[in-house]
Write a protein that holds these residues in place. Structure first.
Motif, PDB file in Angstrom:
ATOM      1  N   ILE A   1       0.773  -1.227   0.001  1.00 34.86           N
ATOM      2  CA  ILE A   1      -0.054   0.124   0.035  1.00 34.86           C
ATOM      3  C   ILE A   1       0.817   1.249   0.193  1.00 34.86           C
ATOM      4  O   ILE A   1       0.422   2.371  -0.512  1.00 34.86           O
ATOM      5  N   LYS A   2       2.142   1.116   0.303  1.00 33.63           N
ATOM      6  CA  LYS A   2       3.059   2.489   0.339  1.00 33.63           C
ATOM      7  C   LYS A   2       3.381   2.759  -0.999  1.00 33.63           C
ATOM      8  O   LYS A   2       4.072   4.037  -1.213  1.00 33.63           O
ATOM      9  N   ASP A   3       2.997   2.043  -1.914  1.00 33.73           N
ATOM     10  CA  ASP A   3       3.512   2.327  -3.293  1.00 33.73           C
ATOM     11  C   ASP A   3       2.668   3.242  -3.643  1.00 33.73           C
ATOM     12  O   ASP A   3       2.769   4.116  -4.715  1.00 33.73           O
ATOM     13  N   PHE A   4       1.430   3.672  -3.219  1.00 37.09           N
ATOM     14  CA  PHE A   4       0.450   4.472  -3.955  1.00 37.09           C
ATOM     15  C   PHE A   4       0.660   5.894  -3.541  1.00 37.09           C
ATOM     16  O   PHE A   4       0.796   6.130  -2.332  1.00 37.09           O
ATOM     17  N   ILE A   5       0.382   6.845  -4.435  1.00 34.40           N
ATOM     18  CA  ILE A   5       0.213   8.147  -4.301  1.00 34.40           C
ATOM     19  C   ILE A   5      -1.312   8.531  -4.128  1.00 34.40           C
ATOM     20  O   ILE A   5      -1.535   9.648  -3.428  1.00 34.40           O
ATOM     21  N   SER A   6      -2.322   7.811  -4.620  1.00 36.96           N
ATOM     22  CA  SER A   6      -3.661   7.887  -4.430  1.00 36.96           C
ATOM     23  C   SER A   6      -4.119   6.472  -4.496  1.00 36.96           C
ATOM     24  O   SER A   6      -3.591   5.594  -5.392  1.00 36.96           O
ATOM     25  N   LEU A   7      -5.173   6.231  -3.948  1.00 39.21           N
ATOM     26  CA  LEU A   7      -6.032   4.988  -3.813  1.00 39.21           C
ATOM     27  C   LEU A   7      -7.225   4.944  -3.561  1.00 39.21           C
ATOM     28  O   LEU A   7      -7.820   5.491  -2.702  1.00 39.21           O
ATOM     29  N   LYS A   8      -8.349   4.435  -4.162  1.00 43.95           N
ATOM     30  CA  LYS A   8      -9.457   4.293  -4.107  1.00 43.95           C
ATOM     31  C   LYS A   8     -10.054   3.033  -3.484  1.00 43.95           C
ATOM     32  O   LYS A   8      -9.796   1.971  -4.186  1.00 43.95           O
ATOM     33  N   ALA A   9     -10.575   2.684  -2.325  1.00 39.66           N
ATOM     34  CA  ALA A   9     -10.861   1.437  -1.864  1.00 39.66           C
ATOM     35  C   ALA A   9     -11.998   0.550  -2.784  1.00 39.66           C
ATOM     36  O   ALA A   9     -12.988   1.361  -3.346  1.00 39.66           O
ATOM     37  N   LEU A  10     -11.824  -0.674  -2.932  1.00 36.92           N
ATOM     38  CA  LEU A  10     -12.654  -1.511  -3.782  1.00 36.92           C
ATOM     39  C   LEU A  10     -13.182  -2.887  -2.861  1.00 36.92           C
ATOM     40  O   LEU A  10     -12.224  -3.102  -2.190  1.00 36.92           O
ATOM     41  N   LYS A  11     -14.186  -3.103  -3.290  1.00 39.00           N
ATOM     42  CA  LYS A  11     -14.569  -4.495  -2.809  1.00 39.00           C
ATOM     43  C   LYS A  11     -14.508  -5.494  -3.795  1.00 39.00           C
ATOM     44  O   LYS A  11     -15.595  -5.925  -4.635  1.00 39.00           O
ATOM     45  N   GLY A  12     -13.250  -5.768  -4.136  1.00 42.02           N
ATOM     46  CA  GLY A  12     -12.782  -6.715  -5.530  1.00 42.02           C
ATOM     47  C   GLY A  12     -13.164  -8.092  -5.185  1.00 42.02           C
ATOM     48  O   GLY A  12     -13.480  -8.622  -4.077  1.00 42.02           O
ATOM     49  N   ARG A  13     -13.024  -8.855  -6.255  1.00 42.28           N
ATOM     50  CA  ARG A  13     -13.256 -10.315  -6.309  1.00 42.28           C
ATOM     51  C   ARG A  13     -11.850 -11.029  -5.582  1.00 42.28           C
ATOM     52  O   ARG A  13     -10.856 -10.226  -5.767  1.00 42.28           O
ATOM     53  N   GLY A  14     -12.048 -12.185  -5.295  1.00 38.46           N
ATOM     54  CA  GLY A  14     -10.910 -13.011  -4.831  1.00 38.46           C
ATOM     55  C   GLY A  14     -10.207 -13.384  -5.874  1.00 38.46           C
ATOM     56  O   GLY A  14     -10.619 -13.635  -6.952  1.00 38.46           O
ATOM     57  N   ILE A  15      -8.674 -13.390  -5.510  1.00 33.77           N
ATOM     58  CA  ILE A  15      -7.916 -14.155  -6.659  1.00 33.77           C
ATOM     59  C   ILE A  15      -6.917 -15.225  -5.898  1.00 33.77           C
ATOM     60  O   ILE A  15      -6.568 -15.135  -4.817  1.00 33.77           O
ATOM     61  N   SER A  16      -6.619 -16.127  -6.814  1.00 32.13           N
ATOM     62  CA  SER A  16      -5.848 -17.320  -6.383  1.00 32.13           C
ATOM     63  C   SER A  16      -4.316 -17.211  -6.544  1.00 32.13           C
ATOM     64  O   SER A  16      -3.981 -16.802  -7.836  1.00 32.13           O
ATOM     65  N   PHE A  17      -3.375 -17.552  -5.815  1.00 30.96           N
ATOM     66  CA  PHE A  17      -1.913 -17.562  -6.174  1.00 30.96           C
ATOM     67  C   PHE A  17      -1.561 -18.983  -6.558  1.00 30.96           C
ATOM     68  O   PHE A  17      -2.125 -19.863  -6.378  1.00 30.96           O
ATOM     69  N   ARG A  18      -0.468 -19.112  -6.876  1.00 30.66           N
ATOM     70  CA  ARG A  18       0.380 -20.270  -7.478  1.00 30.66           C
ATOM     71  C   ARG A  18       0.431 -21.477  -6.265  1.00 30.66           C
ATOM     72  O   ARG A  18       0.073 -22.787  -6.553  1.00 30.66           O
ATOM     73  N   ASP A  19       0.542 -20.836  -5.176  1.00 24.99           N
ATOM     74  CA  ASP A  19       0.764 -21.867  -3.997  1.00 24.99           C
ATOM     75  C   ASP A  19      -0.769 -22.204  -3.330  1.00 24.99           C
ATOM     76  O   ASP A  19      -0.635 -22.571  -2.064  1.00 24.99           O
TER      77      ASP A  19
END
Length: 203
Positions: A116-134
């Motif tokens: 989150i520290k990468d952002f200079i502006s950020l809008k909250a979202l209720k997005g979908r879940g995603i799966s990683f390889r592990d």
């Protein structure tokens, strides 16, 4: 893939085996070859494999594109190791940068980061879940800009929980009127209209 073996060495062996099987009448399709390469990479490459797997969910890369991607990452790892060793020799006593690894990819569908520290502006979202390889899961928490300023930033970057790296889409960056230039030491993103440098990533 054996310890100390390069991507070139590994691919040479795999090509030899594939050609021998082809001469015997057995053809291995591109998708199976790509999966085999990703499976035999060492555990140290896990974050890179995750990035490629997520980016290629909808499209299987060609073997040439995959090997080129892996060779670039191999070169980056080698340079990063050399830089770390140089810092140790200087004995500066300062801690290294704790920022996440950055990957530039031609096939991924969106820009993502877990920090989150990468952002200079950020809008909250209720997005979908995603799966990683592990098989671990994450969620899209927001979308915004990352960079130094509004003029020098990348927009539409998704904040994803549990993500251990930054993944930027080269095609999306170019679609926004930017030029992406790779050199041995860095990757530079320049706005073609303003000629301002938007982002520099060390290789």
């Amino acid at each position: 893939m054996k310890e100390g073996e390069t991507i070139h060495d590994m691919y040479t062996k795999l090509s030899s085996i594939t050609n021998e099987l082809r001469s015997l009448g057995e053809t291995i399709n591109m998708s199976k070859q790509v999966r085999k390469v990703l499976q035999i990479l060492p555990k140290l490459w896990e974050s890179k494999v995750d990035a490629i797997t997520e980016a290629k969910d909808l499209k299987v890369p060609t073997m040439d594109a995959l090997i080129g991607n892996l060779k670039t990452h191999e070169m980056n790892r080698s340079q990063d190791f050399s830089k770390k060793e140089a810092k140790k020799d200087k004995s500066l006593g300062s801690k290294g940068n704790s920022s996440q690894c950055l990957y530039m990819d031609i096939g991924c569908s969106k820009h993502t980061t877990g920090n989150i520290k990468d952002f200079i502006s950020l809008k909250a979202l209720k997005g979908r879940g995603i799966s990683f390889r592990d098989r671990k899961k994450g969620h899209i928490l927001g979308v915004g800009r990352i960079g130094k300023s509004i003029e020098e930033s990348i927009e539409n970057v998704y904040h994803v929980s549990g993500l251990k790296y930054k993944l930027l889409s080269v095609s999306h960056i170019c679609d926004k009127g930017n030029e992406v230039k790779f050199t041995f030491e860095s990757c530079t993103v320049t706005n073609q209209t303003t000629k301002k440098v938007v982002l520099i990533a060390q290789m």
